[in-house]
Each structure stands twice: as structure tokens, then as C-alpha cells.
Design a protein around this motif. Structure first.
Motif, short mmCIF file in Angstrom:
data_model
loop_
_atom_site.label_atom_id
_atom_site.label_comp_id
_atom_site.label_asym_id
_atom_site.label_seq_id
_atom_site.Cartn_x
_atom_site.Cartn_y
_atom_site.Cartn_z
N SER A 134 0.83 -1.21 0.00
CA SER A 134 0.00 0.00 0.00
C SER A 134 0.86 1.26 0.00
CB SER A 134 -0.92 0.02 1.22
OG SER A 134 -0.22 0.50 2.35
N LYS A 156 1.17 3.22 2.34
CA LYS A 156 1.60 3.59 3.69
C LYS A 156 3.13 3.64 3.83
CE LYS A 156 -2.57 2.88 6.20
NZ LYS A 156 -3.41 2.09 5.27
N GLN A 164 -1.75 -2.96 7.13
CA GLN A 164 -0.86 -2.37 6.13
C GLN A 164 0.12 -1.39 6.74
OE1 GLN A 164 -4.15 -2.87 5.71
NE2 GLN A 164 -4.76 -2.72 3.59
N GLY A 189 -7.74 9.60 5.83
CA GLY A 189 -7.59 10.68 4.85
C GLY A 189 -6.21 10.86 4.25
N SER A 190 -5.25 9.95 4.57
CA SER A 190 -3.87 10.24 4.13
C SER A 190 -3.65 10.02 2.63
CB SER A 190 -2.85 9.45 4.95
OG SER A 190 -2.84 8.09 4.60
N SER A 225 -9.13 0.35 -1.26
CA SER A 225 -8.99 0.97 -2.58
C SER A 225 -10.26 0.79 -3.41
CB SER A 225 -7.85 0.33 -3.37
OG SER A 225 -6.76 -0.01 -2.54
N GLY A 250 -3.74 0.06 -2.91
CA GLY A 250 -3.01 -1.15 -2.56
C GLY A 250 -3.64 -2.42 -3.08
C1 LIG Z 1 -4.71 2.37 5.19
C2 LIG Z 1 -5.23 2.23 3.85
C3 LIG Z 1 -6.20 3.09 3.35
C4 LIG Z 1 -6.89 4.16 4.16
O1 LIG Z 1 -6.10 5.05 4.86
P1 LIG Z 1 -6.03 6.58 4.49
O2 LIG Z 1 -5.18 7.17 5.54
O3 LIG Z 1 -7.43 7.12 4.49
O4 LIG Z 1 -5.40 6.65 3.17
C5 LIG Z 1 -6.60 2.93 2.05
N1 LIG Z 1 -6.10 1.97 1.27
C6 LIG Z 1 -5.17 1.12 1.72
C7 LIG Z 1 -4.67 0.05 0.80
C8 LIG Z 1 -4.69 1.22 3.01
O5 LIG Z 1 -3.76 0.38 3.44
#
Ligand SMILES: *Cc1c(COP(=O)(O)O)cnc(C)c1O
Length: 456
Positions: free
Chosen positions: A115, A117, A144, A271-272, A390, A419
Motif C-alpha cells: 500500500s 503507507k 498495512q 484521509g492520508s 482501494s 493497494g
Molecule cells: C490504510 C489504507 C487506506 C486508508 O487510509 P487513508 O489514511 O485514508 O489513506 C486505504 N487503502 C489502503 C490500501 C490502506 O492500506
């Protein structure tokens, strides 16, 4: 009919890679509200935050005026192991939908953590190491973030202690083993290792945990050990800053193609990824240079933007973190146990919350069975097995492409494919067996949760 006006994949050369992150807050006239100290209800100071977080990350968290922050050399080098990520034209999905829309996705799943992350994990581990710390503690929900942080800590030689939400710990033993392979210590949360974990276990016997609980445990573990700090994988402004690498690369790639997206879609947990994907585009929008339609997609079972309150709330169940003004379902809110599709956090990034309150973006809530239908359709034509998180973005990208078909419009759609879903096969199995259902919290349930919001 497939036309080859643009390549299936667009990559950047190494010399086109971003050398600075973009801090979206610098271009906001009305800034996100400050974090508050839960005891004094005054804005938190750098000094207070430094007990919990690495010093350089505290600086980034509190800086809402510097637009570009250089990416340290070591972090740029690490990025080159898995970046740039490709911008992919979804020709096969377009063909399957019979839509005149042009669909693109930015694929962040091409690394072992699976992902986006890792983009922030490597930055946070780098700053912890640079500060001379022994290690970091964190929470992980679906796993993740813990995986990404384990990889980053292994690279920089840091100890990594992960509190993993219990239901995921049990559902996803292979995620746990990846983390352990990278040297992390993984504890199911709520645990009996921390005061707050013991209290939560007592108040909610048999609970399968939540991100809010795991955060409280990880913070307690960090402040009670010398040479440790807590790191967080989403929600905070610093994480959105690091994730801006996604949007910066995407904008450069679109520039090379001579294309501009009309609509940008991303899933939203804390939200990242959405904040990172939209950052440079939203910057143009805020500066009045361009306009984009931006859509945040959240699960109907955890609908913080579409049904939450914009209020100060705790970031964690144990109320040890600062208060943040955000769209929230209440710090006690735990999504229904049948929710398989990730994105379980009760709140939303303060930056995105403020932009949403200003009407700069839209939000949509979608149900998990329709999310998995979109995932299946996407996997069968585009090849990639998407993460459930996703797939929320895929759902709305498909819906928008079908709207374009009905209206005969050739709009350009960009979505974030954050991801891969290889560790989510229990959820896919439920879907394949027809045993997945939807749960939407009632107004009464939400009202009960809102009643516990702090008076700030
Ligand atoms: C953690 C994660 C998200 C959601 O987290 P956000 O901080 O909102 O981006 C989305 N997709 C995947 C694959 C993740 O691991």
C-alpha cells in the motif's frame, strides 16, 4: 475500442521524481483548527507533542505555512526502491464499461507492504533514527501500516512495536508474520500489556478492538519507555504531507501526457492517501489556477464525512491524544463487526475536514457488497487484485464512468488505487460465498456516540 493516444502506464524518470513534499495547508486561507491539549483545551505546544512524537515530525505537524518541505536524501533513496509508482490508463475497464470517460489510476501497491503507507513509514522511521531513538510504537488496523512501518524500521535499524486491532490479528495471520519477519513485535489490541488496554477489556469484554483503542495502547507504550516515540499512519497533517508524493508524481505524469483530470477520487479512512493524491491539484484549486471535482469515498458503515459531526474530538478511545477538530462519529464509535472493507477509523484528517466544510470537495458513502462487486469487476479486467479500501474508490470511479456513458461525456477520471488485497482473502471469501452483507448505523446509534463528544 482501444486507442493508444496515451501509453497504458506512465512512469517518471528518476530526475523527474519530487525532491520536496507539498504542504497543502500553506495554500489554505482558512487553516485546519489547531490540535488542543485535552487537559487545558489550549492549542498543544511543540514541547507537549515532543513527549509523544519525534521532534522533526512535530515541526511538520505544526507547520501550516511552508509550502515545500525537502525530502531527506536517505528517504529519497529509499523511495527509489519502489517509486515512482505508475499512472495507469484503465483501457480495459473503460472497454468493459463501454464508457467514453478516460479513467486513470495511480497504483501504490507495488511494494511488499502492498500500500501507499510505506511513503510515510519510511519518512517517520528516518526522523526517529536521526533523533537517536531506540524504537517506535504504533497501531495497525488491517495491518498495512504495521507492515510498512516494520519494513522501514528494519531498514533504519529501529525497534518496532505494533498494537494490531484484535479482529485483524486473528483474521490476517499472514500480515502478522510479514511484520515479524521484518523484526516487529506484534500484540493484539486491546491487550493486557497497557493500563488503557486492560480498562477497555474490562469495559467491553470480548471486544475485537478498534483503531481508536490500539492508538491509545501504542501511545501509552511509547511514553512509558525511554527512547521510544509513537508514530501514526494516517489522520495527522505530517502523514498527508509525506503522502503528497503520490499527487506530485501524478501531476507530473499528467503534465507529460498533456492531460488534466476533471474528477479525482480517493477512498478515505483517516484521509492520508486522499490528502496526498489531491494535494497539488487542490493547491491549484485553492490558488484559483484550476478547478477539479474531488470525491472522498467512505464506507456506509463508518461514514464520518457524510454523517459525522464537524467538532473537536479525541483521536483515540482512551482519550490520551490531543483533541482534533474533524468530521467524527465519536471516539467511542466502533464499526459493526461484519464490516470487512477497511477504513474503520471514527474521524477524518483535520485538513480534509476543513476543506470539506469549505465545500472544496464532495463525499460519498458506499456499501461493502457494492464495493466488492466493483473490486471483482476491476480485478477481472485490469489484472490487479485491489485492497478492499482501494475498492471504495473503484466503486465511485465506475459509477462516475457510467454517468459519463449515460450523459455521453468524455470526462477524465483519476482515482487512487492504494493497494493490493492479497491479505484480505477472508473478506473476498465472504463475498464469493455470498455471505457478505451491509450494515449502516442508525441515526440513534450515531446520536448516542455524538452525545459523548467532548465540550470544547
Ligand atoms: C490504510 C489504507 C487506506 C486508508 O487510509 P487513508 O489514511 O485514508 O489513506 C486505504 N487503502 C489502503 C490500501 C490502506 O492500506
Amino acid at each position: 475500442m482501444m486507442t493508444n493516444d496515451v501509453p497504458y502506464k506512465t512512469y517518471l524518470t528518476e530526475s523527474e521524481l519530487p525532491t520536496a513534499w507539498y504542504n497543502l495547508r500553506a495554500d489554505m486561507k482558512v487553516k485546519p483548527a489547531p490540535l488542543l491539549n485535552p487537559a487545558t483545551l489550549q492549542p498543544v505546544t511543540a514541547e507537549e507533542l515532543e513527549h509523544v512524537f519525534c521532534s522533526e515530525l512535530v515541526k511538520q505537524e505544526l507547520d501550516d505555512t511552508t509550502p515545500f518541505i525537502p525530502i531527506p536524501d536517505e528517504v529519497q533513496k529509499f523511495y527509489r526502491m519502489f517509486r515512482p509508482s505508475p499512472l495507469i490508463r484503465a483501457y480495459f475497464l473503460e472497454r468493459a464499461l463501454g464508457t467514453p470517460a478516460r479513467i486513470y489510476y495511480k497504483f501504490e501497491g507495488n511494494n511488499t507492504s502492498g500500500s501507499h503507507k510505506l511513503n510515510s513509514a519510511v519518512a517517520q522511521a528516518y526522523y526517529a533514527k536521526a533523533q537517536g531513538l531506540k524504537g517506535v510504537t504504533t497501531e495497525t488496523g488491517a495491518g498495512q501500516w504495521g507492515t510498512a512501518l516494520s519494513m522501514a524500521c528494519a531498514f533504519f535499524g529501529l525497534d518496532c512495536q505494533v498494537f494490531m486491532v484484535k479482529c485483524s490479528y486473528e483474521q490476517k495471520p499472514f500480515r502478522r508474520e510479514v511484520m515479524r519477519t521484518y523484526g516487529a513485535d506484534v500484540t493484539p489490541s486491546p491487550s493486557m500489556k497497557t493500563k488503557v488496554g486492560r480498562a477497555i477489556n474490562e469495559a467491553h469484554p470480548g471486544t475485537t478492538g478498534s483503531l481508536g483503542c490500539a492508538i491509545s495502547e501504542a501511545v501509552e507504550a511509547a511514553v512509558s519507555q525511554d527512547g521510544y516515540r509513537y508514530v501514526l499512519g494516517s489522520v495527522l497533517a505530517q502523514v498527508l504531507l509525506h503522502q503528497s508524493i503520490i499527487g506530485l508524481e501524478a501531476r507530473t505524469a499528467f503534465g507529460k501526457l498533456g492531460v488534466k483530470p476533471d474528477t479525482i477520487i480517493g477512498c478515505a479512512g483517516g484521509g492520508s492517501n486522499l490528502g496526498g493524491l489531491i494535494a497539488p491539484f487542490m493547491g491549484e484549486k485553492l490558488r484559483g489556477e484550476a478547478d477539479y471535482r474531488i470525491i472522498a469515498v467512505e464506507p456506509a458503515s463508518c461514514p464520518s464525512l457524510t454523517r459525522g459531526r464537524y467538532a473537536y474530538d479525541f483521536c483515540d478511545t482512551g482519550k490520551v491524544c490531543p483533541l482534533q477538530k474533524m468530521y467524527t462519529l465519536g471516539h467511542d464509535f466502533i464499526p459493526s463487526a461484519n464490516h470487512a472493507g477497511g477504513l474503520r477509523y471514527h474521524g477524518m484528517s483535520a485538513t480534509l475536514s476543513e476543506l470539506y466544510a469549505q465545500g472544496m470537495m464532495e463525499a460519498r458513502a458506499v456499501e461493502q457488497t457494492s464495493v466488492f462487486r466493483a473490486a471483482e469487476q476491476f480485478a477481472r479486467v485490469e489484472g490487479i487484485l485491489p485492497a478492499p479500501e482501494s475498492s471504495h474508490a473503484i466503486r465511485v470511479a465506475i459509477d462516475e464512468a457510467l454517468r459519463c456513458k449515460a450523459e455521453g461525456k468524455a470526462e477524465t477520471i483519476l482515482f487512487g488505487l492504494t493497494g493490493t488485497g492479497y491479505f484480505d482473502m477472508v473478506a473476498y471469501q465472504k463475498f464469493n460465498d455470498g455471505e457478505m452483507n451491509d450494515y449502516i448505523p442508525t441515526d440513534e446509534e450515531l446520536a448516542a456516540s455524538f452525545a459523548k463528544l467532548p465540550q470544547a
